[in-house]
Write a protein that holds these residues in place. Sequence first.
Motif, PDB file in Angstrom:
ATOM      1  N   ARG A 113      32.490  14.961  62.684  1.00 56.68           N
ATOM      2  CA  ARG A 113      32.648  13.832  63.606  1.00 56.68           C
ATOM      3  C   ARG A 113      32.190  12.520  62.950  1.00 56.68           C
ATOM      4  NH1 ARG A 113      32.957  15.223  69.131  1.00 56.68           N
ATOM      5  NH2 ARG A 113      33.912  17.284  69.290  1.00 56.68           N
ATOM      6  N   VAL A 114      31.088  12.577  62.224  1.00 53.61           N
ATOM      7  CA  VAL A 114      30.577  11.388  61.548  1.00 53.61           C
ATOM      8  C   VAL A 114      31.591  10.877  60.520  1.00 53.61           C
ATOM      9  CG1 VAL A 114      28.844  10.581  59.895  1.00 53.61           C
ATOM     10  CG2 VAL A 114      28.127  11.852  61.934  1.00 53.61           C
ATOM     11  N   HIS A 115      32.114  11.778  59.693  1.00 52.06           N
ATOM     12  CA  HIS A 115      33.101  11.379  58.699  1.00 52.06           C
ATOM     13  C   HIS A 115      34.341  10.798  59.369  1.00 52.06           C
ATOM     14  CE1 HIS A 115      31.293  12.652  54.935  1.00 52.06           C
ATOM     15  NE2 HIS A 115      30.961  13.812  55.458  1.00 52.06           N
ATOM     16  N   ALA A 116      34.776  11.406  60.474  1.00 54.76           N
ATOM     17  CA  ALA A 116      35.977  10.937  61.171  1.00 54.76           C
ATOM     18  C   ALA A 116      35.768   9.541  61.749  1.00 54.76           C
ATOM     19  CB  ALA A 116      36.364  11.917  62.270  1.00 54.76           C
ATOM     20  N   LEU A 117      34.598   9.303  62.343  1.00 51.30           N
ATOM     21  CA  LEU A 117      34.311   7.981  62.897  1.00 51.30           C
ATOM     22  C   LEU A 117      34.287   6.903  61.812  1.00 51.30           C
ATOM     23  CD1 LEU A 117      31.541   8.351  65.649  1.00 51.30           C
ATOM     24  CD2 LEU A 117      33.792   7.298  65.887  1.00 51.30           C
ATOM     25  N   LEU A 118      33.683   7.214  60.683  1.00 47.71           N
ATOM     26  CA  LEU A 118      33.611   6.236  59.602  1.00 47.71           C
ATOM     27  C   LEU A 118      34.986   5.988  58.988  1.00 47.71           C
ATOM     28  CD1 LEU A 118      30.261   7.304  57.912  1.00 47.71           C
ATOM     29  CD2 LEU A 118      30.698   5.228  59.235  1.00 47.71           C
ATOM     30  N   ARG A 119      35.810   7.040  58.898  1.00 49.76           N
ATOM     31  CA  ARG A 119      37.181   6.850  58.406  1.00 49.76           C
ATOM     32  C   ARG A 119      37.964   5.952  59.349  1.00 49.76           C
ATOM     33  NH1 ARG A 119      37.066  12.431  57.166  1.00 49.76           N
ATOM     34  NH2 ARG A 119      38.216  12.876  59.093  1.00 49.76           N
ATOM     35  N   ARG A 120      37.752   6.139  60.657  1.00 50.27           N
ATOM     36  CA  ARG A 120      38.467   5.318  61.628  1.00 50.27           C
ATOM     37  C   ARG A 120      38.100   3.848  61.488  1.00 50.27           C
ATOM     38  NH1 ARG A 120      37.411   2.771  65.751  1.00 50.27           N
ATOM     39  NH2 ARG A 120      35.353   3.626  66.082  1.00 50.27           N
ATOM     40  N   VAL A 121      36.829   3.574  61.280  1.00 51.06           N
ATOM     41  CA  VAL A 121      36.385   2.197  61.115  1.00 51.06           C
ATOM     42  C   VAL A 121      37.028   1.575  59.880  1.00 51.06           C
ATOM     43  CG1 VAL A 121      34.397   0.733  60.626  1.00 51.06           C
ATOM     44  CG2 VAL A 121      34.215   2.540  62.333  1.00 51.06           C
ATOM     45  N   GLN A 122      37.150   2.354  58.805  1.00 51.35           N
ATOM     46  CA  GLN A 122      37.768   1.850  57.585  1.00 51.35           C
ATOM     47  C   GLN A 122      39.263   1.626  57.767  1.00 51.35           C
ATOM     48  OE1 GLN A 122      36.475   5.053  54.987  1.00 51.35           O
ATOM     49  NE2 GLN A 122      34.986   3.720  53.990  1.00 51.35           N
ATOM     50  N   ARG A 123      39.914   2.509  58.556  1.00 48.02           N
ATOM     51  CA  ARG A 123      41.361   2.416  58.744  1.00 48.02           C
ATOM     52  C   ARG A 123      41.762   1.294  59.664  1.00 48.02           C
ATOM     53  NH1 ARG A 123      41.548   7.811  59.929  1.00 48.02           N
ATOM     54  NH2 ARG A 123      42.008   7.289  62.099  1.00 48.02           N
ATOM     55  N   HIS A 124      40.890   0.916  60.623  1.00 52.62           N
ATOM     56  CA  HIS A 124      41.254  -0.059  61.649  1.00 52.62           C
ATOM     57  C   HIS A 124      40.309  -1.254  61.636  1.00 52.62           C
ATOM     58  CE1 HIS A 124      44.007   2.891  63.363  1.00 52.62           C
ATOM     59  NE2 HIS A 124      43.054   3.769  63.243  1.00 52.62           N
ATOM     60  N   PRO A 125      40.286  -2.010  60.526  1.00 54.62           N
ATOM     61  CA  PRO A 125      39.386  -3.166  60.493  1.00 54.62           C
ATOM     62  C   PRO A 125      39.884  -4.366  61.271  1.00 54.62           C
ATOM     63  CG  PRO A 125      40.675  -3.079  58.469  1.00 54.62           C
ATOM     64  CD  PRO A 125      41.061  -1.867  59.294  1.00 54.62           C
ATOM     65  N   GLY A 126      41.123  -4.300  61.782  1.00 56.80           N
ATOM     66  CA  GLY A 126      41.723  -5.442  62.489  1.00 56.80           C
ATOM     67  C   GLY A 126      42.788  -6.087  61.638  1.00 56.80           C
ATOM     68  N   ALA A 127      43.717  -6.771  62.266  1.00 51.16           N
ATOM     69  CA  ALA A 127      44.791  -7.405  61.535  1.00 51.16           C
ATOM     70  C   ALA A 127      44.269  -8.578  60.727  1.00 51.16           C
ATOM     71  CB  ALA A 127      45.863  -7.887  62.516  1.00 51.16           C
ATOM     72  N   SER A 128      44.917  -8.870  59.598  1.00 49.31           N
ATOM     73  CA  SER A 128      44.504 -10.003  58.787  1.00 49.31           C
ATOM     74  C   SER A 128      44.822 -11.308  59.509  1.00 49.31           C
ATOM     75  CB  SER A 128      45.229  -9.977  57.437  1.00 49.31           C
ATOM     76  OG  SER A 128      46.625 -10.000  57.639  1.00 49.31           O
ATOM     77  N   ALA A 129      44.011 -12.305  59.255  1.00 50.56           N
ATOM     78  CA  ALA A 129      44.173 -13.572  59.970  1.00 50.56           C
ATOM     79  C   ALA A 129      45.566 -14.140  59.728  1.00 50.56           C
ATOM     80  CB  ALA A 129      43.102 -14.577  59.499  1.00 50.56           C
ATOM     81  N   GLY A 130      46.207 -14.563  60.821  1.00 55.20           N
ATOM     82  CA  GLY A 130      47.508 -15.178  60.710  1.00 55.20           C
ATOM     83  C   GLY A 130      48.648 -14.204  60.539  1.00 55.20           C
ATOM     84  N   GLY A 131      48.390 -12.917  60.545  1.00 56.00           N
ATOM     85  CA  GLY A 131      49.446 -11.933  60.359  1.00 56.00           C
ATOM     86  C   GLY A 131      50.399 -11.939  61.540  1.00 56.00           C
ATOM     87  N   ALA A 132      51.629 -11.480  61.262  1.00 56.00           N
ATOM     88  CA  ALA A 132      52.664 -11.518  62.291  1.00 56.00           C
ATOM     89  C   ALA A 132      52.316 -10.655  63.478  1.00 56.00           C
ATOM     90  CB  ALA A 132      53.996 -11.097  61.687  1.00 56.00           C
ATOM     91  N   ASP A 133      51.560  -9.594  63.233  1.00 57.87           N
ATOM     92  CA  ASP A 133      51.224  -8.670  64.311  1.00 57.87           C
ATOM     93  C   ASP A 133      49.806  -8.879  64.817  1.00 57.87           C
ATOM     94  OD1 ASP A 133      49.931  -7.798  62.056  1.00 57.87           O
ATOM     95  OD2 ASP A 133      50.384  -5.670  62.345  1.00 57.87           O
ATOM     96  N   ALA A 134      49.241 -10.082  64.544  1.00 56.90           N
ATOM     97  CA  ALA A 134      47.855 -10.328  64.929  1.00 56.90           C
ATOM     98  C   ALA A 134      47.689 -10.345  66.433  1.00 56.90           C
ATOM     99  CB  ALA A 134      47.354 -11.639  64.327  1.00 56.90           C
ATOM    100  N   GLU A 135      48.744 -10.727  67.178  1.00 56.14           N
ATOM    101  CA  GLU A 135      48.662 -10.768  68.636  1.00 56.14           C
ATOM    102  C   GLU A 135      49.766  -9.920  69.250  1.00 56.14           C
ATOM    103  OE1 GLU A 135      48.510 -14.212  72.055  1.00 56.14           O
ATOM    104  OE2 GLU A 135      47.092 -14.196  70.391  1.00 56.14           O
ATOM    105  N   ILE A 136      49.374  -9.115  70.221  1.00 56.73           N
ATOM    106  CA  ILE A 136      50.318  -8.267  70.946  1.00 56.73           C
ATOM    107  C   ILE A 136      50.282  -8.675  72.403  1.00 56.73           C
ATOM    108  CG2 ILE A 136      50.895  -5.892  71.609  1.00 56.73           C
ATOM    109  CD1 ILE A 136      49.382  -4.933  69.139  1.00 56.73           C
ATOM    110  N   ARG A 137      51.475  -8.843  72.993  1.00 61.12           N
ATOM    111  CA  ARG A 137      51.575  -9.161  74.420  1.00 61.12           C
ATOM    112  C   ARG A 137      52.470  -8.128  75.080  1.00 61.12           C
ATOM    113  NH1 ARG A 137      50.436 -14.627  76.086  1.00 61.12           N
ATOM    114  NH2 ARG A 137      49.584 -15.828  74.343  1.00 61.12           N
TER     115      ARG A 137
END
Length: 228
Positions: A113-137
């Motif tokens: 579980r610990v490894h999975a949580l840390l992998r998730r944090v690494q995989r989903h750091p957030g979209a890069s600033a100004g990226g086309a998919d930075a905002e979802i509506r």
Amino acid sequence: MNERRILVVEDERTIADAVAARLRAEGFAVELAHDGPSAVARAEAVQPDLVVLDIMLPGFDGLEVCRRIQATRPVPVLMLTARDDETDLLVGLAVGADDYLTKPFSMRELAARVHALLRRVQRHPGASAGGADAEIRVGDLEINQTQRRVRRGGVEAHLTPTEFDLLVHLASRPRAVLPRERLLADIWGWADASGTRTVDSHIKALRRKLGADVIRTVHGVGYALDLR
């Protein structure tokens, strides 16, 4: 190499020492705390990458520890509970826990579980600033991935890191039904379906914060974000 640092908060010294030994064997640097006040102080001092947190603690309980830690610096939290009670689990998720284990648990499962949580944090750091998919509506739901902020009807909702990632995953495929097993693999990084209740609990938390109509249940299959 920069070791990932884990804070283990557990008042039962035998369990705390066993958890610490296993995590050190996995290559982590481990800090220990045995009550609520020292846990909050230790988290502030060492800035851990993840917290393993027992609910029942002297001083004040793990729920209050989680609330105080998340108020100053969001960090993944794996909560340990002696009771498999839905209310306790939902409260834990509401104050910022990302996952939970019910005692007794195996050290192998905890490490996974610990490894999975840390992998998730690494995989989903957030979209890069100004990226086309930075905002979802979707409908009246607005998700800013760069700032990791969510509004519905102009009102901001405060989500945990896992809640946010789950919402983004659903909102990126509006009206598509995503099976629990797929969500578990994509968000939590689990290869089996043993934690589908974790998905269900996080969906309940999202509905409580964003409205009961935000996510549709397809019984026996999974969930879809289905706002018009």
